[in-house]
Design a protein around this motif. Structure first.
Motif, PDB file in Angstrom:
ATOM      1  N   LYS A  26       0.835  -1.206   0.000  1.00 36.24           N
ATOM      2  CA  LYS A  26       0.000   0.000   0.000  1.00 36.24           C
ATOM      3  C   LYS A  26       0.866   1.252   0.000  1.00 36.24           C
ATOM      4  CE  LYS A  26      -3.691   2.272   2.613  1.00 36.24           C
ATOM      5  NZ  LYS A  26      -4.457   2.602   1.402  1.00 36.24           N
ATOM      6  N   SER A  27       0.476   2.220  -0.824  1.00 36.33           N
ATOM      7  CA  SER A  27       1.236   3.460  -0.940  1.00 36.33           C
ATOM      8  C   SER A  27       0.290   4.588  -1.313  1.00 36.33           C
ATOM      9  CB  SER A  27       2.320   3.311  -2.018  1.00 36.33           C
ATOM     10  OG  SER A  27       2.933   4.559  -2.303  1.00 36.33           O
ATOM     11  N   ASN A  28       0.691   5.804  -1.024  1.00 38.19           N
ATOM     12  CA  ASN A  28      -0.088   6.965  -1.449  1.00 38.19           C
ATOM     13  C   ASN A  28       0.274   7.387  -2.862  1.00 38.19           C
ATOM     14  OD1 ASN A  28      -2.146   8.897  -0.779  1.00 38.19           O
ATOM     15  ND2 ASN A  28      -0.552  10.470  -0.711  1.00 38.19           N
ATOM     16  N   LYS A  29       1.178   6.617  -3.504  1.00 38.51           N
ATOM     17  CA  LYS A  29       1.534   6.867  -4.898  1.00 38.51           C
ATOM     18  C   LYS A  29       1.136   5.635  -5.725  1.00 38.51           C
ATOM     19  CE  LYS A  29       5.969   7.538  -4.599  1.00 38.51           C
ATOM     20  NZ  LYS A  29       7.329   7.887  -5.058  1.00 38.51           N
ATOM     21  N   ILE A  30       0.302   5.833  -6.727  1.00 39.18           N
ATOM     22  CA  ILE A  30      -0.102   4.728  -7.601  1.00 39.18           C
ATOM     23  C   ILE A  30       0.231   5.070  -9.047  1.00 39.18           C
ATOM     24  CG2 ILE A  30      -2.085   3.515  -8.613  1.00 39.18           C
ATOM     25  CD1 ILE A  30      -3.316   3.291  -5.917  1.00 39.18           C
ATOM     26  N   LEU A  31       0.828   4.108  -9.729  1.00 40.26           N
ATOM     27  CA  LEU A  31       1.098   4.210 -11.161  1.00 40.26           C
ATOM     28  C   LEU A  31       0.100   3.312 -11.885  1.00 40.26           C
ATOM     29  CD1 LEU A  31       3.025   5.240 -13.460  1.00 40.26           C
ATOM     30  CD2 LEU A  31       4.279   3.090 -13.158  1.00 40.26           C
ATOM     31  N   ILE A  32      -0.786   3.908 -12.663  1.00 38.37           N
ATOM     32  CA  ILE A  32      -1.734   3.134 -13.474  1.00 38.37           C
ATOM     33  C   ILE A  32      -0.989   2.671 -14.723  1.00 38.37           C
ATOM     34  CG2 ILE A  32      -3.878   3.199 -14.796  1.00 38.37           C
ATOM     35  CD1 ILE A  32      -4.836   5.412 -12.874  1.00 38.37           C
ATOM     36  N   ALA A  33      -0.948   1.348 -14.951  1.00 37.21           N
ATOM     37  CA  ALA A  33      -0.195   0.775 -16.067  1.00 37.21           C
ATOM     38  C   ALA A  33      -1.162   0.179 -17.078  1.00 37.21           C
ATOM     39  CB  ALA A  33       0.773  -0.291 -15.559  1.00 37.21           C
ATOM     40  N   VAL A  34      -1.054   0.634 -18.330  1.00 43.78           N
ATOM     41  CA  VAL A  34      -1.997   0.243 -19.382  1.00 43.78           C
ATOM     42  C   VAL A  34      -1.239  -0.464 -20.508  1.00 43.78           C
ATOM     43  CG1 VAL A  34      -3.860   1.044 -20.882  1.00 43.78           C
ATOM     44  CG2 VAL A  34      -3.288   2.347 -18.805  1.00 43.78           C
ATOM     45  N   HIS A  35      -1.610  -1.703 -20.774  1.00 47.26           N
ATOM     46  CA  HIS A  35      -0.926  -2.485 -21.808  1.00 47.26           C
ATOM     47  C   HIS A  35      -1.403  -2.094 -23.208  1.00 47.26           C
ATOM     48  CE1 HIS A  35      -4.415  -5.018 -22.748  1.00 47.26           C
ATOM     49  NE2 HIS A  35      -4.657  -5.105 -21.444  1.00 47.26           N
ATOM     50  N   GLY A  36      -0.736  -2.642 -24.224  1.00 46.76           N
ATOM     51  CA  GLY A  36      -1.116  -2.393 -25.607  1.00 46.76           C
ATOM     52  C   GLY A  36      -1.917  -3.543 -26.186  1.00 46.76           C
ATOM     53  N   ASN A  37      -2.051  -3.545 -27.513  1.00 50.39           N
ATOM     54  CA  ASN A  37      -2.829  -4.577 -28.202  1.00 50.39           C
ATOM     55  C   ASN A  37      -2.131  -5.934 -28.104  1.00 50.39           C
ATOM     56  OD1 ASN A  37      -5.142  -5.286 -29.530  1.00 50.39           O
ATOM     57  ND2 ASN A  37      -4.454  -4.639 -31.557  1.00 50.39           N
ATOM     58  N   PHE A  38      -2.921  -7.008 -28.065  1.00 45.46           N
ATOM     59  CA  PHE A  38      -2.415  -8.379 -27.968  1.00 45.46           C
ATOM     60  C   PHE A  38      -1.549  -8.581 -26.727  1.00 45.46           C
ATOM     61  CE2 PHE A  38      -2.652  -7.398 -32.612  1.00 45.46           C
ATOM     62  CZ  PHE A  38      -3.790  -8.137 -32.874  1.00 45.46           C
ATOM     63  N   SER A  39      -1.852  -7.877 -25.662  1.00 42.09           N
ATOM     64  CA  SER A  39      -1.073  -7.946 -24.429  1.00 42.09           C
ATOM     65  C   SER A  39      -2.029  -8.117 -23.254  1.00 42.09           C
ATOM     66  CB  SER A  39      -0.212  -6.685 -24.294  1.00 42.09           C
ATOM     67  OG  SER A  39       0.641  -6.768 -23.184  1.00 42.09           O
ATOM     68  N   ASP A  40      -1.521  -7.926 -22.037  1.00 38.34           N
ATOM     69  CA  ASP A  40      -2.373  -8.080 -20.857  1.00 38.34           C
ATOM     70  C   ASP A  40      -1.715  -7.420 -19.647  1.00 38.34           C
ATOM     71  OD1 ASP A  40      -0.738 -10.108 -19.278  1.00 38.34           O
ATOM     72  OD2 ASP A  40      -1.040 -11.233 -21.136  1.00 38.34           O
ATOM     73  N   LYS A  41      -2.375  -7.525 -18.507  1.00 41.18           N
ATOM     74  CA  LYS A  41      -1.958  -6.831 -17.281  1.00 41.18           C
ATOM     75  C   LYS A  41      -0.670  -7.363 -16.687  1.00 41.18           C
ATOM     76  CE  LYS A  41      -5.005  -9.747 -14.424  1.00 41.18           C
ATOM     77  NZ  LYS A  41      -5.415 -10.593 -15.563  1.00 41.18           N
ATOM     78  N   GLU A  42      -0.183  -8.544 -17.130  1.00 40.44           N
ATOM     79  CA  GLU A  42       1.060  -9.116 -16.599  1.00 40.44           C
ATOM     80  C   GLU A  42       2.131  -9.230 -17.677  1.00 40.44           C
ATOM     81  OE1 GLU A  42       0.605 -12.072 -13.182  1.00 40.44           O
ATOM     82  OE2 GLU A  42      -1.219 -12.468 -14.331  1.00 40.44           O
ATOM     83  N   ASP A  43       2.001  -8.443 -18.720  1.00 45.04           N
ATOM     84  CA  ASP A  43       2.989  -8.416 -19.796  1.00 45.04           C
ATOM     85  C   ASP A  43       4.382  -8.119 -19.234  1.00 45.04           C
ATOM     86  OD1 ASP A  43       3.359  -8.102 -22.894  1.00 45.04           O
ATOM     87  OD2 ASP A  43       4.407  -6.387 -22.012  1.00 45.04           O
TER      88      ASP A  43
END
Length: 242
Positions: A26-43
């Motif tokens: 847990k942190s007060n800093k969050i980085l939203i990570a967005v994948h590209g096409n033909f990919s996924d959240k654990e790329d």
């Protein structure tokens, strides 16, 4: 790659559930990570960025866009409207957890993120191989297969002998909703000189319009996957994330 604590969760958005991961403690800093096409959240790219960000005190929130990852066999279509809606839901979820939000996005994920977050507060935005003019890409595809705008409007959906199909709803949404990412936080871009998706002229024009900083990796492709490309990405991310 270092092992990082991961919490798997579901983010609600209207009638959909968005599979997501919170990387790190847990942190007060969050980085939203967005994948590209033909990919996924654990790329691999997402995992590398998560390792770097967590080491700098962030939590990272990644998720599957419609039609990707755990949603590949679902009913959700990867249309801009759906992606933008999901991105807003993810932002709202992150905002409950932390005050300090930043963005990392790849390829077409960067384009959808800019559509969704054009009026949202972000500390910084980091883009890898961003698509910055989706309308032109679609129109070049139409031209290659000799498909007119009128035909697409009438037929609504046209199958192509490649991994992409054309949809009138998709194309018309992009035409009616141009990018407007002004008055935002600092933008930094990593771009490969061998990118076959987005021309350098478009990246250069985008950087000029949005005062974005661009680093070019010689022989880098649109999809960073070789050891050399991943090393370059890691070095860039470690330097630019603050």
């Amino acid at each position: 790659m270092k092992k990082i604590h991961k919490d798997y969760l579901q983010i609600s958005n209207q009638n959909s559930q968005i599979p997501a991961i919170l990387w790190g403690e847990k942190s007060n800093k969050i980085l939203i990570a967005v994948h590209g096409n033909f990919s996924d959240k654990e790329d691999t790219i997402i995992a590398i960025m998560a390792e770097i960000a967590v080491a700098q005190g962030y939590q990272v929130l990644s998720f599957d866009l419609p039609g990707h990852g755990e949603r590949v066999d679902g009913n959700d279509e990867s249309f801009p409207q759906t992606c933008v809606s999901d991105l807003k839901a993810v932002y709202n979820y992150a905002k409950v957890l932390a005050d300090d939000l930043s963005l990392f996005a790849c390829s077409i994920g960067a384009y959808f993120s800019m559509l969704a977050y054009q009026r949202f507060q972000l500390k910084q935005s980091l883009f890898l191989s961003p698509v910055v003019n989706l309308e032109q890409i679609i129109e070049e595809m139409m031209k290659s297969f000799n498909i007119s705008e009128e035909r697409l409007r009438l037929e609504k959906r046209i199958e192509l002998p490649i991994d992409h199909n054309l949809y009138w709803n998709y194309y018309s949404y992009i035409k009616k909703n141009p990018l407007s990412f002004l008055d935002q936080s600092p933008i930094v871009i990593l771009y490969g000189s061998a990118d076959n998706m987005t021309q350098w002229e478009l990246i250069s024009e985008f950087a000029k319009n949005y005062q974005a900083e661009v680093e070019v990796i010689e022989n880098g492709e649109h999809y960073f996957h070789t050891e050399q490309q991943l090393d370059a990405f890691r070095e860039w991310a470690e330097e630019k994330l603050f």
